[in-house]
Design an enzyme around this catalytic site. Structure first.
Site, short mmCIF file in Angstrom:
data_model
loop_
_atom_site.label_atom_id
_atom_site.label_comp_id
_atom_site.label_asym_id
_atom_site.label_seq_id
_atom_site.Cartn_x
_atom_site.Cartn_y
_atom_site.Cartn_z
N GLY A 34 26.01 -17.17 2.38
CA GLY A 34 27.21 -17.80 2.48
C GLY A 34 28.38 -16.99 3.05
O GLY A 34 29.83 -16.85 2.52
N VAL A 35 27.96 -16.20 4.19
CA VAL A 35 28.95 -15.55 5.07
C VAL A 35 28.98 -15.75 6.59
O VAL A 35 27.83 -16.49 6.88
CB VAL A 35 28.58 -13.91 4.76
CG1 VAL A 35 28.87 -13.47 3.24
CG2 VAL A 35 27.40 -13.57 5.56
N GLY A 56 7.66 -31.94 29.35
CA GLY A 56 6.53 -32.35 29.00
C GLY A 56 5.71 -31.32 28.35
O GLY A 56 4.53 -31.76 27.70
N ASN A 57 5.89 -30.15 28.70
CA ASN A 57 5.17 -29.19 28.07
C ASN A 57 5.61 -28.58 26.94
O ASN A 57 4.89 -27.77 26.09
CB ASN A 57 5.20 -27.68 28.93
CG ASN A 57 4.21 -27.76 30.10
OD1 ASN A 57 4.32 -27.61 31.22
ND2 ASN A 57 2.79 -27.62 29.46
N SER A 58 6.78 -29.02 26.17
CA SER A 58 7.53 -28.58 25.16
C SER A 58 6.36 -29.00 23.84
O SER A 58 5.79 -30.32 24.05
CB SER A 58 8.58 -29.34 24.81
OG SER A 58 9.59 -28.88 25.57
N HIS A 80 12.22 -30.99 18.89
CA HIS A 80 12.82 -31.73 19.68
C HIS A 80 12.00 -32.85 20.47
O HIS A 80 12.55 -33.80 21.02
CB HIS A 80 13.70 -31.19 20.80
CG HIS A 80 12.96 -30.39 21.81
ND1 HIS A 80 12.47 -29.09 21.75
CD2 HIS A 80 12.35 -31.19 22.68
CE1 HIS A 80 11.71 -28.95 22.80
NE2 HIS A 80 11.81 -29.99 23.43
N ASP A 109 12.82 -25.29 15.73
CA ASP A 109 12.39 -26.24 16.67
C ASP A 109 11.12 -26.46 16.51
O ASP A 109 10.18 -26.64 17.56
CB ASP A 109 12.93 -25.83 17.90
CG ASP A 109 12.71 -27.13 18.86
OD1 ASP A 109 12.59 -28.32 18.30
OD2 ASP A 109 12.54 -26.93 20.24
#
Length: 306
Positions: A208-209, A150-152, A47, A77
């Site tokens: 696919g469940v 900003g720590n991300s 992100h 992420d």
């Protein structure tokens, strides 16, 4: 953003359409990252760089370098960048997998609010946090080390400076730290980094469940003694699961001899299987247990829009 008067027909009648040709404004964002190798590989959050036209990395010594995106994994992420600099860079040391314990002292490093590098200290208050609704695959370290905007993407390190996690999210009602922060463990980050370096993407298994947790009420209605397993709530048409004979209402209790305790565990087990592998699924159907052979498919890429 466009001023609302620019869409007013009376305003446009007097002042014309000159504003329509004004150049679009560009937004900039700030996050943190971790130099993972001496040749310039950088780990950060997806992100932080998602949708970026240009990426620039500033080191703590003031040097700045352009960077390019090597690959990203929206479902955890995480993203990997290549810093386009000269010479060897100071790379972090990865901690041993599963070395972290509740109560260990950790430090969160980053650049919150653009003030420059900061270091905050706290302890690990929980491991394996999930069902937070942040990402598809969740296995977070919870810490009270202050993590701010900003720590991300920054490093969560142990007292010896070894990387134990990538700071990702906070629980907050004000936007600032309230003492509940979440970091992606180093084991997940290392796996994503290795796959992206090798292939430019992360490959996961898929059948696919649609799965659902077995609540005590559901267990009672099905006549089961416990709540372990994953209820198959739906099966996609022409999916590996349908072709193998898995039906809605089945309860998945084992994959390749390993027990399935809950939907999260089932999702991680299947994701860890390589596409093309034939796996043995054990399901409970009515009062009997059925063994089915499922050829694992490739998990579809998630939408680029978050």
């Amino acid at each position: 953003p466009r001023h609302p008067l620019l869409d007013d027909p009376i305003f446009r009648h007097f002042f014309g359409d000159r504003q329509d040709n004004a150049p679009a404004q560009r937004a900039s964002g700030l996050g943190s990252g971790v130099i993972a190798s001496a040749d310039g590989l950088v780990l950060t959050n997806n992100h932080v760089v998602e949708g970026a036209d240009e990426i620039e990395i500033a080191l703590n010594d003031g040097r700045k370098f352009p960077a390019r995106l090597v690959g990203r994994d929206p479902e955890t992420d995480l993203a990997v960048l290549r810093l386009q600099g000269n010479g060897k860079l100071p790379a972090i040391t990865f901690a041993q997998q599963d070395a972290l314990q509740i109560g260990d002292v950790v430090l969160a490093i980053g650049n919150p609010f653009g003030v420059g590098q900061t270091v905050t200290m706290g302890i690990v208050s929980a491991l394996g946090r999930s069902q937070l609704g942040i990402n598809t695959f969740e296995n977070y370290i919870q810490t009270d080390a202050a993590i701010n905007p900003g720590n991300s993407g920054g490093a969560l390190v142990d007292s010896q400076g070894n990387l134990v996690g990538i700071n990702t999210a906070i629980y907050s009602r004000s936007g600032g730290s309230l003492g509940i922060g979440f970091a992606i463990p180093v084991s997940t980050a290392r796996g994503v980094l290795e796959q992206i370096i090798a292939t430019g993407q992360v490959t996961r298994g898929w059948i696919g469940v649609e799965i659902q947790e077995i609540t005590p009420e559901l267990a009672e209605s099905f006549g089961f003694a416990g709540t372990e397993g994953a209820l198959i709530a739906g099966v996609l048409r022409d999916s590996p699961a349908e072709q193998a004979g898995i039906r809605p209402g089945d309860i998945l209790i084992g994959v390749d001899g390993k027990p399935v305790h809950d939907p999260k565990g089932m999702l991680e087990m299947v994701a860890g299987l390589m596409p093309g592998h034939s796996a043995h699924f054990r399901v409970r159907r009515a009062d009997t247990e059925v063994e089915l052979k499922v050829e694992i498919g490739r998990r579809p890429a998630p939408s680029l829009q978050r």
